[in-house]
Design a protein around this motif. Sequence first.
Motif, PDB file in Angstrom:
ATOM      1  N   ALA A 147       0.833  -1.205   0.000  1.00 17.76           N
ATOM      2  CA  ALA A 147       0.000   0.000   0.000  1.00 17.76           C
ATOM      3  C   ALA A 147       0.868   1.257   0.000  1.00 17.76           C
ATOM      4  CB  ALA A 147      -0.939  -0.012   1.206  1.00 17.76           C
ATOM      5  N   ARG A 148       1.962   1.209   0.729  1.00 17.06           N
ATOM      6  CA  ARG A 148       2.902   2.338   0.747  1.00 17.06           C
ATOM      7  C   ARG A 148       3.460   2.567  -0.652  1.00 17.06           C
ATOM      8  NH1 ARG A 148       8.496   2.146   1.083  1.00 17.06           N
ATOM      9  NH2 ARG A 148       9.456   4.083   1.718  1.00 17.06           N
ATOM     10  N   ASP A 149       3.879   1.494  -1.307  1.00 18.74           N
ATOM     11  CA  ASP A 149       4.404   1.612  -2.664  1.00 18.74           C
ATOM     12  C   ASP A 149       3.373   2.214  -3.613  1.00 18.74           C
ATOM     13  OD1 ASP A 149       6.710   0.432  -1.715  1.00 18.74           O
ATOM     14  OD2 ASP A 149       6.317  -1.527  -2.622  1.00 18.74           O
ATOM     15  N   ALA A 150       2.113   1.781  -3.495  1.00 19.31           N
ATOM     16  CA  ALA A 150       1.050   2.313  -4.355  1.00 19.31           C
ATOM     17  C   ALA A 150       0.829   3.799  -4.090  1.00 19.31           C
ATOM     18  CB  ALA A 150      -0.245   1.529  -4.136  1.00 19.31           C
ATOM     19  N   PHE A 151       0.909   4.197  -2.815  1.00 18.06           N
ATOM     20  CA  PHE A 151       0.771   5.615  -2.479  1.00 18.06           C
ATOM     21  C   PHE A 151       1.883   6.421  -3.136  1.00 18.06           C
ATOM     22  CE2 PHE A 151       2.245   9.128   0.203  1.00 18.06           C
ATOM     23  CZ  PHE A 151       1.142   9.965   0.120  1.00 18.06           C
ATOM     24  N   TYR A 152       3.121   5.969  -2.990  1.00 16.04           N
ATOM     25  CA  TYR A 152       4.238   6.718  -3.565  1.00 16.04           C
ATOM     26  C   TYR A 152       4.155   6.760  -5.090  1.00 16.04           C
ATOM     27  CZ  TYR A 152       6.628   7.515   0.819  1.00 16.04           C
ATOM     28  OH  TYR A 152       6.950   7.959   2.068  1.00 16.04           O
ATOM     29  N   GLU A 153       3.730   5.681  -5.696  1.00 16.45           N
ATOM     30  CA  GLU A 153       3.596   5.670  -7.153  1.00 16.45           C
ATOM     31  C   GLU A 153       2.539   6.696  -7.590  1.00 16.45           C
ATOM     32  OE1 GLU A 153       2.442   2.561 -10.717  1.00 16.45           O
ATOM     33  OE2 GLU A 153       3.200   1.760  -8.821  1.00 16.45           O
ATOM     34  N   PRO A 165       9.186   4.327  -9.356  1.00 12.92           N
ATOM     35  CA  PRO A 165       9.541   4.589  -7.964  1.00 12.92           C
ATOM     36  C   PRO A 165      10.626   3.617  -7.514  1.00 12.92           C
ATOM     37  CG  PRO A 165       7.327   3.644  -8.119  1.00 12.92           C
ATOM     38  CD  PRO A 165       7.827   3.841  -9.506  1.00 12.92           C
ATOM     39  N   PRO A 166      11.300   3.926  -6.424  1.00 14.77           N
ATOM     40  CA  PRO A 166      12.350   3.031  -5.953  1.00 14.77           C
ATOM     41  C   PRO A 166      11.758   1.668  -5.596  1.00 14.77           C
ATOM     42  CG  PRO A 166      12.089   4.935  -4.488  1.00 14.77           C
ATOM     43  CD  PRO A 166      11.135   5.098  -5.605  1.00 14.77           C
ATOM     44  N   PRO A 167      12.565   0.625  -5.653  1.00 12.60           N
ATOM     45  CA  PRO A 167      12.044  -0.705  -5.333  1.00 12.60           C
ATOM     46  C   PRO A 167      11.605  -0.797  -3.882  1.00 12.60           C
ATOM     47  CG  PRO A 167      14.427  -0.774  -5.603  1.00 12.60           C
ATOM     48  CD  PRO A 167      13.981   0.608  -5.971  1.00 12.60           C
ATOM     49  N   SER A 168      10.613  -1.627  -3.664  1.00 12.34           N
ATOM     50  CA  SER A 168      10.061  -1.790  -2.332  1.00 12.34           C
ATOM     51  C   SER A 168      10.970  -2.655  -1.476  1.00 12.34           C
ATOM     52  CB  SER A 168       8.688  -2.462  -2.437  1.00 12.34           C
ATOM     53  OG  SER A 168       8.162  -2.701  -1.170  1.00 12.34           O
ATOM     54  N   GLY A 169      10.929  -2.381  -0.181  1.00 13.96           N
ATOM     55  CA  GLY A 169      11.599  -3.265   0.759  1.00 13.96           C
ATOM     56  C   GLY A 169      10.762  -4.521   0.951  1.00 13.96           C
ATOM     57  N   GLN A 170      11.377  -5.609   1.239  1.00 17.24           N
ATOM     58  CA  GLN A 170      10.664  -6.864   1.440  1.00 17.24           C
ATOM     59  C   GLN A 170      10.444  -7.108   2.917  1.00 17.24           C
ATOM     60  OE1 GLN A 170       9.511  -8.634  -1.239  1.00 17.24           O
ATOM     61  NE2 GLN A 170      10.281  -6.871  -2.360  1.00 17.24           N
ATOM     62  N   TRP A 171       9.354  -7.760   3.250  1.00 13.25           N
ATOM     63  CA  TRP A 171       9.055  -8.098   4.629  1.00 13.25           C
ATOM     64  C   TRP A 171       8.857  -9.595   4.710  1.00 13.25           C
ATOM     65  CZ3 TRP A 171       9.319  -5.036   8.808  1.00 13.25           C
ATOM     66  CH2 TRP A 171       8.889  -5.592  10.005  1.00 13.25           C
ATOM     67  N   PRO A 172       9.522 -10.322   5.555  1.00 11.58           N
ATOM     68  CA  PRO A 172      10.608  -9.848   6.411  1.00 11.58           C
ATOM     69  C   PRO A 172      11.830  -9.482   5.580  1.00 11.58           C
ATOM     70  CG  PRO A 172      10.375 -12.235   6.621  1.00 11.58           C
ATOM     71  CD  PRO A 172       9.277 -11.755   5.714  1.00 11.58           C
ATOM     72  N   ARG A 173      12.705  -8.757   6.176  1.00  9.25           N
ATOM     73  CA  ARG A 173      13.879  -8.277   5.456  1.00  9.25           C
ATOM     74  C   ARG A 173      14.712  -9.452   4.959  1.00  9.25           C
ATOM     75  NH1 ARG A 173      11.370  -4.157   4.532  1.00  9.25           N
ATOM     76  NH2 ARG A 173      11.188  -2.575   6.126  1.00  9.25           N
ATOM     77  N   ARG A 174      15.283  -9.255   3.781  1.00 16.05           N
ATOM     78  CA  ARG A 174      16.034 -10.325   3.137  1.00 16.05           C
ATOM     79  C   ARG A 174      17.191 -10.810   3.997  1.00 16.05           C
ATOM     80  NH1 ARG A 174      18.142  -8.703  -2.445  1.00 16.05           N
ATOM     81  NH2 ARG A 174      19.433 -10.339  -3.193  1.00 16.05           N
ATOM     82  N   TRP A 175      17.905  -9.877   4.621  1.00 11.15           N
ATOM     83  CA  TRP A 175      19.054 -10.280   5.425  1.00 11.15           C
ATOM     84  C   TRP A 175      18.603 -11.119   6.611  1.00 11.15           C
ATOM     85  CZ3 TRP A 175      19.205  -8.735  10.470  1.00 11.15           C
ATOM     86  CH2 TRP A 175      18.399  -7.650  10.834  1.00 11.15           C
TER      87      TRP A 175
END
Length: 181
Positions: A147-153, A165-175
């Motif tokens: 939803a955040r990504d859609a808002f920014y787009e 827009p910049p790529p989204s962060g993944q949840w949970p974080r990849r690391w």
Amino acid sequence: MALLDQLPALIGVVVGSLGSYAVQTLTERRRWTRQRQERWDEKRFETYGRYANALKAQLRVTQRIGASLGFADVADPLAPAEGLPMLADAESHRATEWESVLLVGDAATVAAARHWHETIWTVELLVREGTVDGERWTKAHRLASAARDAFYESARSDLGIGGAPPPSGQWPRRWQAELSG
């Protein structure tokens, strides 16, 4: 006869003056329109930024309370007794910023902003319920991230900002997944 000889010159002066006036008027109107558009773009940019920061602050408090309840992937635990009043303040601040989004946002951006804050409410509801369900927690965060990504787009489109827009962060974080795998 002298007047008839000068008539073409007088007509030329009048037509030139009218043409000059028309060009000047159109130029000023375009300049005013461009400056007005720039002012509104700046206002929308500031409004969208403040709203996004308010939502991020609300999510951060929610995550910290979640950490104290045992939800994964969050640091800096915050006890519910201390955090719930902070969460109420964060929601009040978000609601105040929301009014500005409604005022200056286009329909698509307002809809995206509404969807984003509703997904934050879902995460908040999990914290308020106090039950630790890691799968629901992760899914709620993924939905909030999308939803955040859609808002920014949508906001970027409304502001005329080109490019993806910049790529989204993944949840949970990849690391984190790499560490646990």
